[in-house]
Write a protein that holds these residues in place. Structure first.
Motif, PDB file in Angstrom:
ATOM      1  N   LEU A 210       0.825  -1.207   0.000  1.00  0.00           N
ATOM      2  CA  LEU A 210       0.000   0.000   0.000  1.00  0.00           C
ATOM      3  C   LEU A 210       0.859   1.257   0.000  1.00  0.00           C
ATOM      4  N   ALA A 211       0.201   2.386  -0.293  1.00  0.00           N
ATOM      5  CA  ALA A 211       0.901   3.666  -0.297  1.00  0.00           C
ATOM      6  C   ALA A 211       0.932   4.221   1.124  1.00  0.00           C
ATOM      7  N   SER A 212       2.034   4.921   1.444  1.00  0.00           N
ATOM      8  CA  SER A 212       2.186   5.437   2.804  1.00  0.00           C
ATOM      9  C   SER A 212       1.030   6.332   3.253  1.00  0.00           C
TER      10      SER A 212
ATOM     11  N   HIS B 109      -5.035   5.246   7.913  1.00  0.00           N
ATOM     12  CA  HIS B 109      -5.640   3.990   8.386  1.00  0.00           C
ATOM     13  C   HIS B 109      -6.528   3.337   7.321  1.00  0.00           C
ATOM     14  N   ARG B 110      -6.239   3.606   6.037  1.00  0.00           N
ATOM     15  CA  ARG B 110      -6.980   2.909   4.980  1.00  0.00           C
ATOM     16  C   ARG B 110      -6.243   1.616   4.669  1.00  0.00           C
ATOM     17  N   VAL B 111      -6.359   0.656   5.563  1.00  0.00           N
ATOM     18  CA  VAL B 111      -5.669  -0.614   5.360  1.00  0.00           C
ATOM     19  C   VAL B 111      -6.707  -1.721   5.296  1.00  0.00           C
ATOM     20  N   GLU B 112      -6.353  -2.797   4.592  1.00  0.00           N
ATOM     21  CA  GLU B 112      -7.345  -3.849   4.396  1.00  0.00           C
ATOM     22  C   GLU B 112      -7.155  -5.023   5.334  1.00  0.00           C
TER      23      GLU B 112
ATOM     24  N   LYS C 272      -3.503  -3.642  10.418  1.00  0.00           N
ATOM     25  CA  LYS C 272      -4.188  -2.849  11.455  1.00  0.00           C
ATOM     26  C   LYS C 272      -3.540  -3.058  12.802  1.00  0.00           C
ATOM     27  N   ARG C 273      -3.224  -4.329  13.081  1.00  0.00           N
ATOM     28  CA  ARG C 273      -2.610  -4.624  14.382  1.00  0.00           C
ATOM     29  C   ARG C 273      -1.271  -3.922  14.527  1.00  0.00           C
TER      30      ARG C 273
END
Lengths: 279, 259
Positions: free
Chosen positions: B220-222, B228-231, B236-237
């Motif tokens: 993903l892009a930094s 917090h746009r993570v899948e 996330k953890r």
């Protein structure tokens, strides 16, 4: 109020003689500790670890330790005979070190090491010691204590080793725990698990905790109070919750120079060291 | 555009342990790409595989579109250089800074050493006064600057950075990170950087791959990470963990203890 304080440190100095003269690693550190979590923060060479070691009585023999006052529970530690100091160490005062890979005995099973600590400080039968060691391993959230009891340190992960270390240090029910970078060798997610265990046990048992770390942000999220050290001296003491209002330029610089997620700062602000901080 | 570096389905096996399980990443020229993950996730192994320091079982690595063979030739190392984590272990203890910087020049038969050494030392912010010192006479930050100078002296186009600041104090880390950004701008370098510190990676890199157990979990892009746009749960953890310690039942635990 000397009655309420577990530990009182006044003008602590640790000096190492070298060929080129004396090096003062700790230069007049003073603080008091109740049953609370105190963080000592500083960069390498700031004297934070030597402060912890001096309280523990683990300063190398060639170094000189002096203090106006270094009292644990009202007893002066510096004038205490070596034998009584040794009884305190590991019993009422315990220390967790940074890396379980080096601080656990590699040729002894984890269980035996914990039992050894307990039987050094308390008269208990072998069977009871084993029971209590297993309970303690369960208390630090090791899922299968019976299996881990018989393992050697190289057979467990870093996080598990550090839990075993905490179990060993807590088994004799210490009143004061000194944790010197207890989670720096661990991964971030494991780090938080270990801290949560430490936090719970400290709260449940009403222990005093000295948490030594280079990580200002981690310490401020974990401790009640923070002592910031620079060049062997305390430059600032403050409540962890008030860290953002730190006064000393060193504390502020240290907070500021760390990259933060989401903050777009290029280049990063750099700490400009002032000679007068070290005076 | 031909990627500067492309890794496709890379497998690295140590004895029977699969350290990398079909990893693919692409790094564009001039890009700064980060690898994050916990210890044992394979992030350093990936970096070392690119440098030719890990046993590749299958998969391909291409540099500027050309696949790399089993052995790396001199031309490769003139183009790709590495900076290691531990500045105490990566410099020869009995060689002066000058001698350390001569070594790659001698290996590659480059003549204008004098000029290059001066330029490299200037660039990393160490004056000529450091040239004839031994590494034990330098601080950790200064040593890492020497390691960066040594990597730069062959004028490579790609730098492989393996936790370049994790052995350094926070204030020194800031200086070294700024230096790395500076040389990347000046020389239009491509970075592949490994770190366990999400804050460092998002600061330094435009894109990053999150690794776990020898696999890339998410690329993903930094800015997405920062927002917090993570899948993936694992990302996330990691993100939550880097926010510091959070007491769940703060008030109840404290009041019980104080009572």
């Amino acid at each position: 109020m000397s009655g309420g304080n577990l530990l009182e440190v006044e003008d602590l100095r640790v000096t190492f003689p070298t060929r080129t003269g004396k090096i003062e690693a700790v230069r007049g550190v003073s603080f008091a500790l109740g049953r609370e979590r105190l963080g000592i923060v500083g960069e390498s060479g700031s004297g934070k670890s030597q402060t912890g070691r001096a309280i523990m009585g683990l300063t190398p023999p060639q170094a000189e330790v002096s203090a106006q006052k270094l009292a644990f529970d009202g007893r002066d530690l510096l004038s205490l005979p070596a034998r009584e100091r040794r009884a305190l160490r590991g019993g009422r005062v315990a220390m967790i070190l940074q890396d379980p890979k080096y601080s656990l005995d590699p040729v002894m099973t984890i269980g035996r090491q914990i039992v050894e600590t307990l039987r050094t400080h308390e008269k208990v039968s072998k069977a009871e010691a084993r029971e209590r060691a297993l309970d303690m391993l369960a208390a630090v959230q090791i899922r299968d204590p019976k299996r881990v009891f018989d393992l050697h340190p190289h057979e467990v992960s870093g996080g598990m080793g550090q839990r075993a270390m905490i179990a060993m240090m807590l088994i004799a029910n210490p009143e004061l725990m000194i944790a010197d970078e207890p989670t720096s060798a661990l991964d971030v997610t494991v780090q938080l698990d270990v801290l949560a265990i430490l936090d719970r046990l400290v709260a449940e048992r009403g222990m005093g905790l000295i948490f030594i770390s280079h990580d200002l942000r981690l310490v401020s999220s974990f401790c009640d109070r923070v002592v910031v050290m620079y060049a062997g001296k305390v430059v600032e003491q403050l409540k962890a919750s008030e860290l953002s209002q730190a006064q000393h330029p060193y504390t502020r610089g240290l907070l500021d120079c760390m990259p933060k997620i989401g903050a777009d700062r290029h280049p990063l602000p750099v700490l400009q060291r002032q000679a007068e901080w070290a005076l | 555009m031909t990627p500067a570096l492309a890794v496709t389905d890379l497998e690295v096996v140590f004895d029977r342990f699969r350290a990398l399980k079909g990893v693919s990443i692409t790094v564009q020229p001039g890009e700064s790409f980060g690898l994050v993950g916990e210890s044992g996730s394979g992030k350093s192994t990936l970096l070392r595989a690119v440098a030719g320091l890990a046993p590749v079982a299958s998969g391909t690595i291409t540099l500027d579109g050309k696949p790399l063979g089993r052995r790396r030739d001199k031309a490769f190392y003139a183009k790709v250089q590495m900076v290691f984590q531990d500045p105490y272990g990566s410099l020869h203890p009995r060689q002066t800074v000058d001698r350390l910087l001569q070594e790659p020049l001698a290996v590659h038969g480059i003549g204008d050493g004098e000029k290059r050494i001066q330029r490299a030392l200037d660039e990393v912010g160490l004056g000529a006064g450091f040239r004839f010192r031994y590494s034990h006479q330098l601080s950790g930050g200064q040593r890492q600057r020497v390691a960066i100078a040594r990597a730069l002296i062959l004028e490579p186009s790609i730098l492989l950075l393996d936790e370049p600041t994790s052995a350094l104090d926070a204030s020194v880390q800031a200086e070294v990170l700024n230096l790395l950004e500076q040389v990347r701008r000046d020389r239009a370098l491509t970075f592949l950087m490994v770190s366990h510190d999400l804050a460092v990676v998002t600061h330094m890199c435009g894109r990053l791959a999150v690794m776990q157990n020898g696999e890339v979990v998410e690329t993903l892009a930094s800015p997405d990470l920062a927002a917090h746009r993570v899948e993936k749960d694992y990302t996330k953890r990691l993100l939550n963990a880097s926010g510091g310690f959070v007491r769940d039942d703060d008030s109840s635990a404290r009041s019980a203890h104080e009572a």
